[in-house]
Design a protein around this motif. Structure first.
Motif, PDB file in Angstrom:
ATOM      1  N   ALA A 108       0.840  -1.204   0.000  1.00 51.08           N
ATOM      2  CA  ALA A 108       0.000   0.000   0.000  1.00 51.08           C
ATOM      3  C   ALA A 108       0.877   1.256   0.000  1.00 51.08           C
ATOM      4  N   ALA A 109       1.924   1.231   0.810  1.00 47.70           N
ATOM      5  CA  ALA A 109       2.818   2.385   0.873  1.00 47.70           C
ATOM      6  C   ALA A 109       3.522   2.578  -0.478  1.00 47.70           C
ATOM      7  N   GLU A 110       3.902   1.455  -1.057  1.00 46.05           N
ATOM      8  CA  GLU A 110       4.573   1.505  -2.362  1.00 46.05           C
ATOM      9  C   GLU A 110       3.646   2.100  -3.426  1.00 46.05           C
ATOM     10  N   LEU A 111       2.400   1.631  -3.438  1.00 51.05           N
ATOM     11  CA  LEU A 111       1.433   2.129  -4.425  1.00 51.05           C
ATOM     12  C   LEU A 111       1.086   3.595  -4.173  1.00 51.05           C
ATOM     13  N   GLY A 112       1.008   3.963  -2.893  1.00 54.27           N
ATOM     14  CA  GLY A 112       0.758   5.361  -2.551  1.00 54.27           C
ATOM     15  C   GLY A 112       1.850   6.255  -3.105  1.00 54.27           C
ATOM     16  N   ALA A 113       3.089   5.766  -3.028  1.00 52.13           N
ATOM     17  CA  ALA A 113       4.217   6.544  -3.547  1.00 52.13           C
ATOM     18  C   ALA A 113       4.189   6.578  -5.073  1.00 52.13           C
ATOM     19  N   ILE A 114       3.853   5.450  -5.688  1.00 48.98           N
ATOM     20  CA  ILE A 114       3.803   5.396  -7.162  1.00 48.98           C
ATOM     21  C   ILE A 114       2.771   6.398  -7.692  1.00 48.98           C
ATOM     22  N   PHE A 115       1.609   6.419  -7.051  1.00 46.28           N
ATOM     23  CA  PHE A 115       0.539   7.315  -7.508  1.00 46.28           C
ATOM     24  C   PHE A 115       0.660   8.719  -6.907  1.00 46.28           C
ATOM     25  N   LYS A 116       1.729   8.939  -6.139  1.00 49.09           N
ATOM     26  CA  LYS A 116       1.992  10.255  -5.529  1.00 49.09           C
ATOM     27  C   LYS A 116       0.774  10.742  -4.717  1.00 49.09           C
ATOM     28  N   LEU A 117       0.274   9.864  -3.863  1.00 48.45           N
ATOM     29  CA  LEU A 117      -0.897  10.212  -3.055  1.00 48.45           C
ATOM     30  C   LEU A 117      -0.474  10.904  -1.766  1.00 48.45           C
ATOM     31  N   ASP A 118      -1.175  11.961  -1.421  1.00 47.98           N
ATOM     32  CA  ASP A 118      -0.945  12.655  -0.155  1.00 47.98           C
ATOM     33  C   ASP A 118      -1.891  12.028   0.873  1.00 47.98           C
ATOM     34  N   SER A 119      -1.335  11.239   1.771  1.00 47.60           N
ATOM     35  CA  SER A 119      -2.185  10.444   2.662  1.00 47.60           C
ATOM     36  C   SER A 119      -2.964  11.297   3.660  1.00 47.60           C
ATOM     37  N   ALA A 120      -2.515  12.525   3.891  1.00 50.73           N
ATOM     38  CA  ALA A 120      -3.218  13.382   4.856  1.00 50.73           C
ATOM     39  C   ALA A 120      -4.421  14.097   4.238  1.00 50.73           C
ATOM     40  N   LYS A 121      -4.525  14.047   2.917  1.00 49.49           N
ATOM     41  CA  LYS A 121      -5.597  14.790   2.235  1.00 49.49           C
ATOM     42  C   LYS A 121      -6.941  14.091   2.353  1.00 49.49           C
ATOM     43  N   ARG A 122      -7.968  14.890   2.539  1.00 50.78           N
ATOM     44  CA  ARG A 122      -9.310  14.324   2.506  1.00 50.78           C
ATOM     45  C   ARG A 122      -9.671  14.015   1.059  1.00 50.78           C
ATOM     46  N   VAL A 123     -10.475  12.980   0.882  1.00 52.24           N
ATOM     47  CA  VAL A 123     -10.813  12.532  -0.468  1.00 52.24           C
ATOM     48  C   VAL A 123     -11.527  13.628  -1.256  1.00 52.24           C
ATOM     49  N   LYS A 124     -12.345  14.425  -0.549  1.00 49.42           N
ATOM     50  CA  LYS A 124     -13.084  15.472  -1.278  1.00 49.42           C
ATOM     51  C   LYS A 124     -12.143  16.525  -1.881  1.00 49.42           C
ATOM     52  N   ARG A 125     -10.904  16.543  -1.408  1.00 53.60           N
ATOM     53  CA  ARG A 125      -9.947  17.507  -1.950  1.00 53.60           C
ATOM     54  C   ARG A 125      -9.141  16.927  -3.118  1.00 53.60           C
ATOM     55  N   LEU A 126      -9.376  15.682  -3.456  1.00 58.19           N
ATOM     56  CA  LEU A 126      -8.594  15.039  -4.512  1.00 58.19           C
ATOM     57  C   LEU A 126      -9.231  15.274  -5.887  1.00 58.19           C
ATOM     58  N   SER A 127      -8.387  15.237  -6.918  1.00 67.27           N
ATOM     59  CA  SER A 127      -8.896  15.349  -8.285  1.00 67.27           C
ATOM     60  C   SER A 127      -9.521  14.023  -8.701  1.00 67.27           C
ATOM     61  N   LYS A 128     -10.181  14.015  -9.850  1.00 64.88           N
ATOM     62  CA  LYS A 128     -10.835  12.787 -10.325  1.00 64.88           C
ATOM     63  C   LYS A 128      -9.791  11.673 -10.519  1.00 64.88           C
ATOM     64  N   GLY A 129      -8.673  12.059 -11.090  1.00 64.78           N
ATOM     65  CA  GLY A 129      -7.621  11.064 -11.312  1.00 64.78           C
ATOM     66  C   GLY A 129      -7.085  10.513 -10.003  1.00 64.78           C
ATOM     67  N   GLN A 130      -6.962  11.379  -9.004  1.00 58.37           N
ATOM     68  CA  GLN A 130      -6.474  10.918  -7.691  1.00 58.37           C
ATOM     69  C   GLN A 130      -7.489  10.007  -6.999  1.00 58.37           C
ATOM     70  N   HIS A 131      -8.766  10.283  -7.215  1.00 55.00           N
ATOM     71  CA  HIS A 131      -9.803   9.379  -6.699  1.00 55.00           C
ATOM     72  C   HIS A 131      -9.549   7.972  -7.242  1.00 55.00           C
ATOM     73  N   THR A 132      -9.357   7.930  -8.560  1.00 54.67           N
ATOM     74  CA  THR A 132      -9.123   6.636  -9.217  1.00 54.67           C
ATOM     75  C   THR A 132      -7.852   5.999  -8.671  1.00 54.67           C
ATOM     76  N   ALA A 133      -6.827   6.826  -8.474  1.00 54.45           N
ATOM     77  CA  ALA A 133      -5.551   6.303  -7.985  1.00 54.45           C
ATOM     78  C   ALA A 133      -5.710   5.691  -6.586  1.00 54.45           C
ATOM     79  N   VAL A 134      -6.483   6.347  -5.734  1.00 53.17           N
ATOM     80  CA  VAL A 134      -6.716   5.801  -4.380  1.00 53.17           C
ATOM     81  C   VAL A 134      -7.430   4.449  -4.484  1.00 53.17           C
ATOM     82  N   ALA A 135      -8.461   4.420  -5.324  1.00 55.93           N
ATOM     83  CA  ALA A 135      -9.229   3.172  -5.482  1.00 55.93           C
ATOM     84  C   ALA A 135      -8.331   2.054  -6.003  1.00 55.93           C
TER      85      ALA A 135
END
Lengths: 299, 277
Positions: A108-135
């Motif tokens: 999970a940590a590896e994938l979070g880094a690959i997709f450059k996800l900010d783990s502290a961000k609320r989902v409502k603040r993410l872009s559409k692409g980032q939503h997909t990346a989290v999923a």
């Protein structure tokens, strides 16, 4: 694990969303389900996942009907990611960790880094692409043995689309059975070893991708004026289909493309090219019901 | 499995606590200001606290004795506050339809998922109630110069039980109703306030004939407000609950209301098992 769908039918009132669909996704393989919007792909996926009740047919995962325990091994990425808007990315990973015994924190940590996800961000603040990346990161973090991916690269840029492609191929190489749909036909062509094309709920074409392609070619001729199919060409046994679009004529050839080229050269086209049949050509041929104006003269 | 439910309940509790504390501070400040003005001899302030003589002829007015307050008072006020909290918490199963595909593809049965929601929400309702009672006790105690003003009365325990049971029933009815709908949980929750109170009032409306009256009475069976007292009275220093639509003894009313709450949650669970995401 494998997925087997037999004679699946799902109706909503008078409308048949999926009509007698049968297909199998073997362990370690990728099955690409294609179809235009409203063809029934998402409904079929929902039936596979128990999110919709089929009117007829059966669905088995590894030979058994779907049960809650199956989801320990099964990941699903819907077309519109189902995330809690008020939760952070980190909380989503925590939820998955508590929910799935197979959740791999390091992955999970590896994938979070690959997709450059900010783990502290609320989902409502993410872009559409980032939503997909989290999923996607959540789906791949449980190291699934069965995956159902409905438009998994929706909203992602080309770099992350390639990442998704690699993840799918990697998971299949690891033995996962993957059923996925995408409007990005190039992606399906690269990842899938078997495809099915749905149109109006019916499976209109299905099979091994290489076998379906066979030795078919497309001969494309461009003329100075509106293209007209020569007499008798549509009845030629070598010709699968002819598509006329303005000055362009495309002839889908089963065999002996050279002979067709010779026949078209007699019409003095401005240019004449020969291509290998692509999945896109197959898709358009399979779903063409004349409504697009591309199906003239099909043989 | 309880993580989302816990996070959601915690978020609602936090907002509720902030609002409650804010309201309590305003109340303490207002009472303090009124006392200061009263002691200064301002004609504009007439403290109602000091006039309680047990007159209950108006039924809807609660009067506090100057230096003795039955503990049932904060218990009842907190009950009304709890309804607001319950509405904020209810429809939890249905309020985020778009995540149902994620919820239903977890390795747990839908019944178990529903039960985890109900369990966490029930715990949150009890916590919210306890917190509200505490805050009101603090406000009254600090305003009246100490907590020795409170005395435990006969009906306190039953009243607290009834307040929580009514909140559970309200929660359950909203879950059951909203689980049959594909949306509009907020509408159900918002309309439940006027809806339940109007329905309780219509139960006493006889002008449209006995059939309509009976219909309203039947509808009130699933109306949580019909089981709740709308006021408390103090008779000669002894507190008692005011009338409710169904004036059953506590020993029957509390278990009955709880049974309705459980039945409503069971209906919601059954409905949830049939939902197509």
């Amino acid at each position: 694990m494998s997925i087997a769908i037999h004679n699946l039918t799902k109706r909503y009132g008078a409308q048949t969303a999926v009509d007698d669909l049968s297909c199998e996704v073997a362990e370690g393989s990728v099955y690409g389900l294609l179809g235009p919007n409203g063809a029934g792909k998402s409904t079929a996926f929902k039936c596979v996942l128990g999110l919709a009740r089929p009117n007829a047919g059966s669905i088995t995962i590894d030979g058994k009907p779907l049960a809650p325990a199956t989801f320990e091994f099964l990941s699903f990425v819907p077309e519109r990611p189902a995330l809690y808007e008020w939760m952070t990315v980190r909380q989503h990973f925590e939820l998955a960790r508590r929910t799935y015994a197979r959740f791999d924190t390091a992955r999970a940590a590896e994938l979070g880094a690959i997709f450059k996800l900010d783990s502290a961000k609320r989902v409502k603040r993410l872009s559409k692409g980032q939503h997909t990346a989290v999923a996607l990161a959540l789906a791949f973090s449980i190291r699934p043995r069965v995956m159902v991916l409905d438009e998994p690269a929706s909203g992602l840029d080309p770099i992350f689309q390639r990442v998704v492609l690699d993840l799918i191929i990697d998971a299949a190489a690891g033995g996962a059975a993957i059923l996925f749909s995408s409007h990005q036909i190039g992606q399906v062509e690269r990842a899938a070893d078997r495809i099915g094309i749905l149109n109006n709920g019916k499976l209109v074409l299905e099979g091994d991708l290489d076998t379906l392609k066979g030795n078919q070619k497309v001969v494309e001729a461009v003329f100075d004026s509106e293209a007209l199919a020569p007499n008798g060409l549509a009845d030629d046994q070598r010709v699968a289909r002819i598509v006329l679009s303005g000055r362009i004529m495309r002839v889908y050839v089963r065999r002996d493309a050279g002979g067709i080229v010779t026949a078209l050269e007699a019409l003095a086209p401005r240019s004449l090219s020969v291509f290998d049949l692509s999945l896109e050509d197959m898709f358009l041929g399979a779903v063409d019901d004349g409504s697009t104006g591309h199906g003239n003269g099909a043989a | 499995m309880y993580f989302v439910e816990f996070c959601r309940a915690r978020k609602t509790l936090l907002i509720y606590a902030i609002i409650l504390v804010f309201a309590a501070l305003i109340a303490i400040w207002s009472i303090h200001t009124a006392i200061v003005l009263h002691e200064a001899g301002s004609p504009a302030t007439d403290l109602r606290f000091s006039s309680g003589n047990g007159d209950t002829s108006h039924g809807r007015i609660m009067r506090l004795a100057p230096h003795t307050v039955p503990i049932v008072v904060p218990i009842i006020i907190a009950g009304y506050m709890l309804w607001a909290f319950t509405i904020a918490l209810s429809c939890s199963l249905n309020r985020e339809r778009h995540v149902l595909v994620s919820t239903f593809t977890k390795p747990a049965s839908r019944s178990r998922i529903a039960l985890s929601y109900f369990g966490v929400d029930a715990a949150a309702i009890v916590l919210a109630y306890a917190f509200a009672v505490l805050v009101i006790v603090l406000v009254i105690g600090l305003s009246l110069g100490g907590f020795q003003v409170f005395y435990l009365d006969d009906v306190a325990a039953w009243t607290a039980a009834l307040a929580i049971a009514v909140a559970f029933m309200w929660y359950g009815v909203l879950q059951a109703v909203s689980s049959w709908s594909k949306g509009g949980w907020g509408l159900f929750a918002g309309l439940s306030w006027p809806g339940f109170f109007i329905l309780a009032g219509l139960g006493e409306f006889t002008l449209l004939g006995p059939i309509v009256h009976d219909l309203f009475i039947a509808l009130n069976v699933i109306n949580p407000v019909a089981y709740a007292p709308l006021n408390a009275v103090v008779l000669g220093g002894k507190s008692a609950l005011g009338p409710s639509f169904f004036n059953l003894p506590y020993e029957i009313r509390v278990p009955l209301v709880l049974a309705f709450a459980v039945a409503a949650c069971a209906i919601a669970t059954m409905s949830w098992k049939r939902v197509e995401a």
